[in-house]
Design a protein around this motif. Structure first.
Motif, PDB file in Angstrom:
ATOM      1  N   MET A   3     -73.357  88.241  19.714  1.00 46.22           N
ATOM      2  CA  MET A   3     -72.275  87.780  18.843  1.00 46.22           C
ATOM      3  C   MET A   3     -72.200  86.260  18.886  1.00 46.22           C
ATOM      4  O   MET A   3     -72.376  85.670  19.950  1.00 46.22           O
ATOM      5  N   LYS A   4     -71.938  85.642  17.729  1.00 46.91           N
ATOM      6  CA  LYS A   4     -71.788  84.190  17.710  1.00 46.91           C
ATOM      7  C   LYS A   4     -70.715  83.759  18.709  1.00 46.91           C
ATOM      8  O   LYS A   4     -69.634  84.353  18.753  1.00 46.91           O
ATOM      9  N   PRO A   5     -70.962  82.711  19.462  1.00 49.00           N
ATOM     10  CA  PRO A   5     -69.987  82.310  20.496  1.00 49.00           C
ATOM     11  C   PRO A   5     -68.582  82.073  19.938  1.00 49.00           C
ATOM     12  O   PRO A   5     -67.599  82.488  20.543  1.00 49.00           O
ATOM     13  N   TYR A   6     -68.473  81.453  18.748  1.00 46.44           N
ATOM     14  CA  TYR A   6     -67.100  81.132  18.318  1.00 46.44           C
ATOM     15  C   TYR A   6     -66.353  82.371  17.878  1.00 46.44           C
ATOM     16  O   TYR A   6     -65.121  82.434  17.956  1.00 46.44           O
ATOM     17  N   ILE A   7     -67.080  83.400  17.427  1.00 51.27           N
ATOM     18  CA  ILE A   7     -66.377  84.649  17.105  1.00 51.27           C
ATOM     19  C   ILE A   7     -65.910  85.305  18.404  1.00 51.27           C
ATOM     20  O   ILE A   7     -64.781  85.801  18.503  1.00 51.27           O
ATOM     21  N   GLN A   8     -66.774  85.294  19.389  1.00 53.80           N
ATOM     22  CA  GLN A   8     -66.414  85.857  20.694  1.00 53.80           C
ATOM     23  C   GLN A   8     -65.164  85.165  21.250  1.00 53.80           C
ATOM     24  O   GLN A   8     -64.228  85.822  21.718  1.00 53.80           O
ATOM     25  N   LYS A   9     -65.154  83.862  21.147  1.00 47.59           N
ATOM     26  CA  LYS A   9     -64.023  83.079  21.647  1.00 47.59           C
ATOM     27  C   LYS A   9     -62.739  83.447  20.901  1.00 47.59           C
ATOM     28  O   LYS A   9     -61.671  83.612  21.501  1.00 47.59           O
ATOM     29  N   GLN A  10     -62.888  83.566  19.600  1.00 45.70           N
ATOM     30  CA  GLN A  10     -61.759  83.911  18.738  1.00 45.70           C
ATOM     31  C   GLN A  10     -61.212  85.302  19.107  1.00 45.70           C
ATOM     32  O   GLN A  10     -60.006  85.516  19.191  1.00 45.70           O
ATOM     33  N   SER A  20     -78.284  86.957  12.380  1.00 45.57           N
ATOM     34  CA  SER A  20     -77.654  85.636  12.289  1.00 45.57           C
ATOM     35  C   SER A  20     -76.225  85.683  12.840  1.00 45.57           C
ATOM     36  O   SER A  20     -75.674  84.669  13.228  1.00 45.57           O
ATOM     37  N   PHE A  21     -75.624  86.875  12.865  1.00 47.71           N
ATOM     38  CA  PHE A  21     -74.289  87.012  13.461  1.00 47.71           C
ATOM     39  C   PHE A  21     -74.368  87.446  14.925  1.00 47.71           C
ATOM     40  O   PHE A  21     -73.344  87.652  15.561  1.00 47.71           O
ATOM     41  N   GLY A  22     -75.592  87.641  15.406  1.00 49.61           N
ATOM     42  CA  GLY A  22     -75.753  88.084  16.785  1.00 49.61           C
ATOM     43  C   GLY A  22     -75.347  89.522  17.025  1.00 49.61           C
ATOM     44  O   GLY A  22     -74.945  89.897  18.130  1.00 49.61           O
ATOM     45  N   ILE A  23     -75.453  90.356  15.993  1.00 46.96           N
ATOM     46  CA  ILE A  23     -75.083  91.763  16.120  1.00 46.96           C
ATOM     47  C   ILE A  23     -76.362  92.602  16.186  1.00 46.96           C
ATOM     48  O   ILE A  23     -77.261  92.426  15.365  1.00 46.96           O
ATOM     49  N   PRO A  24     -76.458  93.522  17.155  1.00 54.38           N
ATOM     50  CA  PRO A  24     -77.646  94.381  17.232  1.00 54.38           C
ATOM     51  C   PRO A  24     -77.866  95.133  15.915  1.00 54.38           C
ATOM     52  O   PRO A  24     -76.911  95.668  15.327  1.00 54.38           O
ATOM     53  N   PHE A  25     -79.122  95.150  15.475  1.00 56.18           N
ATOM     54  CA  PHE A  25     -79.476  95.826  14.230  1.00 56.18           C
ATOM     55  C   PHE A  25     -80.458  96.944  14.547  1.00 56.18           C
ATOM     56  O   PHE A  25     -81.476  96.716  15.209  1.00 56.18           O
ATOM     57  N   CYS A  26     -80.169  98.147  14.082  1.00 55.35           N
ATOM     58  CA  CYS A  26     -81.077  99.266  14.336  1.00 55.35           C
ATOM     59  C   CYS A  26     -81.567  99.848  13.024  1.00 55.35           C
ATOM     60  O   CYS A  26     -80.768 100.341  12.219  1.00 55.35           O
ATOM     61  N   HIS A  27     -82.843  99.805  12.831  1.00 49.73           N
ATOM     62  CA  HIS A  27     -83.450 100.391  11.640  1.00 49.73           C
ATOM     63  C   HIS A  27     -83.748 101.858  11.921  1.00 49.73           C
ATOM     64  O   HIS A  27     -84.601 102.192  12.739  1.00 49.73           O
TER      65      HIS A  27
END
Lengths: 299, 299, 299, 299
Positions: free
Chosen positions: B1-8, B149-156
């Motif tokens: 997860m992007k650091p600033y979202i985590q912080k938020q 780009s959002f740092g979220i795990p992506f599963c195909h």
């Protein structure tokens, strides 16, 4: 008719004695607009408003509505129509020329619920619907007082499943006698026979109390409540012989919430029905609606 | 997860460490509000927001949502839940107590069209959706770049008619592994099996690209165009095993005109889908939605 | 620029290599439509869309927009423009002929809040805004990552009350270097000098975060909250040297309630700003907007 | 009054003889809901609807509206009010207990334009406004026929800048004689003196024909046209001694386009005025509006 409405209508007719509207549909090809606008210019007509639409510039259908001001229109009408016939043939046009001062004659059909009738009468008396409301027909007596207070002839034609043929025969006689151009079903709760409908193609306007094609048929508010929708709507359409399947002229919706019971939905719905029907009728009266198979172009 | 979202998210959790939400449904009778509010008062809780609704004050079902601030909530949570059980029995309540700082974990399922996913991510990063987006699942690769780009795990997880059982088995494993609470179908174009749906009652949120119950099923914009409707819409609902028949959470519409072709309807529709789904998800995450049979109460 | 956006733009240009748009304003008189449509017909142009408006058929100003398809347009362009000059003189027209394949070049100015920029980029990448976004300018660094992820040059030009002249000199150089046609202020929080504005008449589009003319100036959401309005809005307009007084292109509103604090108003407002600005920009790029003194005609 | 409206009102009163509404405002603190709901429970009252709002849970103002059904309410009314006084003192409450069967008595003030009056009368006769419309006052004769057709006393009080004191004295006598609770200015074009306004705090409801605070004062449609706005609106508010600055109850807008002249704006505006005023009046009659300084809480 109330004297001041009559006066208002006469003033409108006077102002619009040179105003015409030309509606056209034909196969699309280059040169249509050039030809039509040249034609109008040659008759000294000034184009006031012009709209057009093509389903597909290559091989589609072209639709056009032109509103124009033409000095001495009423005297030249016959000549213009004859001359235009030549253009129409050249482009394989279906066309109609309307004279604005020549008000359409309207009959309103209603049952027991009067809100749509009242909205139409109100818009009419405030100058929003330019038509001659010549007749109100109902299978009940509820609208008589209102009709008479506006000075509009009221005809009570009892209609139900049993006497449909007889009732429609009487209604058709009335429509002829009053020279009716437009029939508005303002929450008229009887089904019309194919015979009746076929006699008035694209000239019967209905208001259905749902957002079609959702909730076709009876009891739409009850069914909307059962389904738990978050918006309810109303639809105004031309009547064809497929129930609630005619070309849609206008639709509207309002937001509802879980606490609205069927009665509350009906109350909110009545307000949508009023405004949707009034807009659809207004557009029809202003020759803004062209029917293309089961759809409408609204200019 | 992007650091600033985590912080938020951490800041939000910190602010809401004493914030709880109580959802109740039970047979209506006098005294429910008095009892519940007295109970909260005894735990020093200050009611921040309270909503209620009864299908019928005489013999109907009563629904209630209370959001409250309670000093030291996390320490008292167990005690409060045990104590409330007594009241719940007395009134035959179904109930749930949510702790706001305890963010729901969300998985987003998506296919090739990314507009709904992007709207959710955007609302999320701007603080409008308070959840932990833990996983993005897709039967295509299109969303991978965005997810990463959002740092979220992506599963195909390739999914189609042929390999449905196998694909769902893999998806169920992922949902378990990531401890998912909420599944959002953000234009995920595969049908889920009854098995999958039954495992997540009222926890799968879908966006359907029509104003239900109009145009249930496939190709709604094409059918809306054929029918010539004047408004198009979108519907967000919980997924059940009846296609497009689950409880509706939210709906929206936009006006369209005769010149809009199917492509234009889709473009307008995408904008409706985005906002309708985002609202529905937001309300679910805020515990504002109670499902009552095939309908929702949205407080 | 991302390769797939570039590809998409090239496909659009290819499809529209014969597409032109003619914008006209002149004193109203009969024969304008006839003359213009005859002219286009003589160049084998097929009219795709045509709109017109007159402030007053007797002595007012006439406005017209015609979109047409003309085989071999690019080769004939010069010839057409020269030939049309004669008509323009005859009717005292102001006019402009745009070639759709000739994409306008856009610069977006932004400060710290990115929601409007993101909406524009999103609409752009999904094919809703047909322009070449050539440059993003900001007085902060916040938008750099976004700009670069789209492959758009990003220029950080520190700007504040103290260095305004210098900053604008640098901005003007950039606009010239990148051959910019349209400037979008996507929540750019600096005031532009009369010098800068005069250099780009009707080519700078701003989004103001209120329903103008209510709450002109600073802190509109705070003031809306103080006043207790029940709807909040946003306005997109061309920038002139009268603060928030330029010609309005588009406005939108949303309903709010007593429980919405300033923060909630801002969140709702951001959503309105996004869609209002995107619509205004789209209309400008499609040459749908004609400025008539302090007002716009939007065809 | 028309007999069927009278009958309808009596049926409503009969159905609601046990229905009460409690409105409260006080400094926020824990325990208010618990205390109030316990109090109602002790009088066997079943809560039908309950809403609350706090400007700030820590030290703000708390507002509450509870609608309840209490067997034998009319007999217990005095006892309940006396008992509640104790709670009110404990929490420093401002409060009011309304008895739904005890219909508010309304006077409508009108000038020459009747559309707002007609909307109110129509909603009233269809059961949407539960009040006793006891009096219609006008400075013109235009509304007399309508008033009398509904069986409502009509008083012609000529009012203009010259005779304001005298006219208001007569109006105040009428309001007292008819025991009026609510005054609705349904496009009443005279300014009321501070004296008159002070005598009816938060009991005079006006409709202003703009989206306030835009276009405060005279000729709002003309000014909206000059400014070239893309939406026009209407605002219903309580009258205070600051012109058009009183607490806003409800607002509405409609989209307009460049071709709408002032006359067209007025026509569209009348439709907004009608619905906005009708909603505001309905909410006031249902005791849903609490005034907090210059703002309203609408439950």
């Amino acid at each position: 008719m109330k004297p001041y409405i009559q006066k208002q209508m006469q003033a409108f007719q006077e102002q619009n004695r040179n105003r015409g509207r030309l509606l056209i549909s034909c196969p699309d090809q280059p040169g249509i607009v050039a030809t039509v606008s040249r034609f109008l210019f040659e008759y000294n007509a000034n184009i006031i408003e012009s709209s057009q639409y093509s389903t597909n510039p290559e091989g589609g259908t072209f639709f056009m509505r032109v509103e124009f001001e033409c000095p001495g229109l009423s005297k030249k009408a016959k000549e213009i129509e004859q001359a235009f016939e030549e253009i129409a043939e050249q482009f394989s046009m279906k066309w109609k020329l309307s004279y604005v001062h020549d008000l359409k004659r309207t009959a309103i059909f209603v049952s027991k619920e009067l809100h749509c009738l009242l909205e139409l009468l109100w818009e009419w008396q405030s100058g929003g619907l330019l038509t001659d409301i010549a007749l109100i027909v109902s299978n009940h007596e509820d609208a008589r007082e209102t009709a008479e207070s506006f000075g509009i002839p009221f005809c009570h034609v009892p209609a139900n499943k049993e006497n449909r043929a007889e009732a429609e025969a009487q209604q058709l006689r009335l429509l002829e006698e009053y020279k009716i151009d437009v029939i508005i079903l303002a929450r008229y709760m009887q089904i019309l026979t194919p015979n009746f409908v076929a006699a008035h193609p694209n000239r019967i306007i209905n208001i259905h109390h749902s957002f079609l094609p959702a909730f076709i048929g009876a009891r739409p508010y009850e069914r909307a409540h059962e389904r738990g929708v978050k918006l309810i709507g109303a639809t105004s359409h031309y009547v064809t012989n497929d129930l609630d399947e005619g070309p849609i002229i206008e639709q509207g919706v309002e937001r509802v919430r879980h606490h609205h019971n069927v009665e509350a939905l009906k109350k909110i719905g009545r307000s949508i029905e009023r405004s949707v029907l009034a807009r659809a009728v207004k557009w029809h009266l202003e020759d803004r609606v062209i029917v293309d198979r089961n759809k409408t172009i609204v200019f």
